[in-house]
Design a protein around this motif. Sequence first.
Motif, PDB file in Angstrom:
ATOM      1  N   ASP A 202       0.834  -1.203   0.000  1.00 42.16           N
ATOM      2  CA  ASP A 202       0.000   0.000   0.000  1.00 42.16           C
ATOM      3  C   ASP A 202       0.866   1.248   0.000  1.00 42.16           C
ATOM      4  OD1 ASP A 202      -2.272  -1.467   0.062  1.00 42.16           O
ATOM      5  OD2 ASP A 202      -2.710  -1.142   2.186  1.00 42.16           O
TER       6      ASP A 202
ATOM      7  N   ASP B 294       0.713   3.667   1.916  1.00 38.00           N
ATOM      8  CA  ASP B 294       1.078   4.184   3.236  1.00 38.00           C
ATOM      9  C   ASP B 294       2.008   3.222   3.988  1.00 38.00           C
ATOM     10  OD1 ASP B 294      -0.785   2.216   3.700  1.00 38.00           O
ATOM     11  OD2 ASP B 294      -2.270   3.502   4.670  1.00 38.00           O
TER      12      ASP B 294
ATOM     13  N   GLN C 251     -12.524   3.725   8.366  1.00 38.65           N
ATOM     14  CA  GLN C 251     -11.778   2.531   7.942  1.00 38.65           C
ATOM     15  C   GLN C 251     -12.515   1.255   8.394  1.00 38.65           C
ATOM     16  OE1 GLN C 251      -8.125   1.399  10.024  1.00 38.65           O
ATOM     17  NE2 GLN C 251      -7.069   1.376   8.052  1.00 38.65           N
TER      18      GLN C 251
HETATM   19 MN   LIG Z   1      -3.891   2.021   5.005  1.00 38.01          MN
END
Ligand SMILES: [Mn+2]
Length: 400
Positions: free
Chosen positions: A178, A180, A358
């Motif tokens: 990902d 991040d 999330q």
């Molecule tokens: Mn993430």
Amino acid sequence: MMVFDYPMEKMSVYVSDDGGSELTLFAFMEAARFARHWLPFCRENKIQERCPEAYFGSLDGEQSKEMKDLYEEMKGKIERAVMQGCVTDDLLDGEDARIALEKYWTAGFTRRDHPAVIEVLLESSVDVDITGHPLPNLVYISREKKRGVDHHFKAGALNVLMRASATMTNAPVLLTLDCDMICNDPQALQRALCHLLDPNEEASPKIAFVQFPQRFRGVDKHDIYDNEFSSIFRINPIGLDGLGCTNHVGTGCFFRWRALHGPPSSVPMHTNSNCSERCGKMINSEAILRMAHDVASCDYEHGTKWGLEIGFWYGSLVEDFYTGYQLNCEGWKSVFCDPDEPAFLGDVPSRLNDVLSQHKRWMIGLLEVAFSKHNPLIYFIKTNPIAGFTTPSFLSGAFP
Ligand SMILES: [Mn+2]
Ligand SMILES: O=c1ccn([C@@H]2O[C@H](COP(=O)(O)OP(=O)(O)O[C@H]3O[C@H](CO)[C@@H](O)[C@H](O)[C@H]3O)[C@@H](O)[C@H]2O)c(=O)[nH]1
């Protein structure tokens, strides 16, 4: 990722930009230039922490003022572009960069409606670092988007990357990471390959993926939002690993390319797509780029099995759980690899709103699987009973 301890000419890094932003392409143009200095610096100084931001943020970063200045200069330029909201001529290095940006970001270009953008930023067969060593291939991809055409979120993006990388470099092993997350262990690739290629392990050719845990930077000791989520990311997987069916958690995962193309028995051992078209051509050649643009278009998947039987599965916002679970049901095995030193480190949401959104996304995704014909409580019985052991993990994900 560009700094694994591995022959650079055998590695390719693909960056997927679903935001379709010229700022991201510009940032990677700058990163490609910085890599020419940074990669040999890491190699020569045997640096473990190879994400420059993490390295210069730690005490070790005081080692080289020259390298730090180069990094700060790059970072400053990118931050200026972000502040301005566009890439002005004074920031660009050379005419090629301007041409690349102007070619795509024309008047009608929006985030949700634009042609595929594919730019080769480094090509291993020609680009070298300042010491003359080859650099890995580095390719920026923003898949085509059209209003009204379903893009299938991350799973759709990953499937485009799979196809585009098959036309350009066609590696047998893929790592998904990902945006991040950073790589924290230059040996992580070797660790995964030890599982995927173990000649003494009979089950090795049946391993579909090697999953490293999600571990995080910047979690304080109280971790009030339980961002570590250790039941899902580190505790359950140890047990599931014993059964050969650990869950896929979306990032830090090395896949066998073949596994994403059908059950172990149905895919030939050495599937090597379009080799004849590709052989001997530079990835930046017109012919290769044409093929890559074709497979990154919105209509390419229409009427195919992509997202249903091939690649990452569509139909759930937790494409990671869904895909890993399907692979286990097809008879593939999976491995959990958790070295003491984290192989990858990610960022966590720091505000309550972000945490809630999330978790809402994850719950919706898990419920989408629960209400599909692939419900983990029943589907595995028809396929691979061992995969049923992922059910408790599914339930603890859905009802933490
Ligand atoms: Mn993430
Ligand atoms: O339309 C989209 C949406 C997301 N992403 C990418 O997906 C990744 C994960 O997105 P993020 O916003 O970080 O979501 P998280 O909730 O933190 O992601 C966790 O949950 C996801 C769904 O289960 C997994 O895919 C991730 O690997 C896992 O880290 C990022 O790299 C995004 O760029 C896309 O490429 N296209």
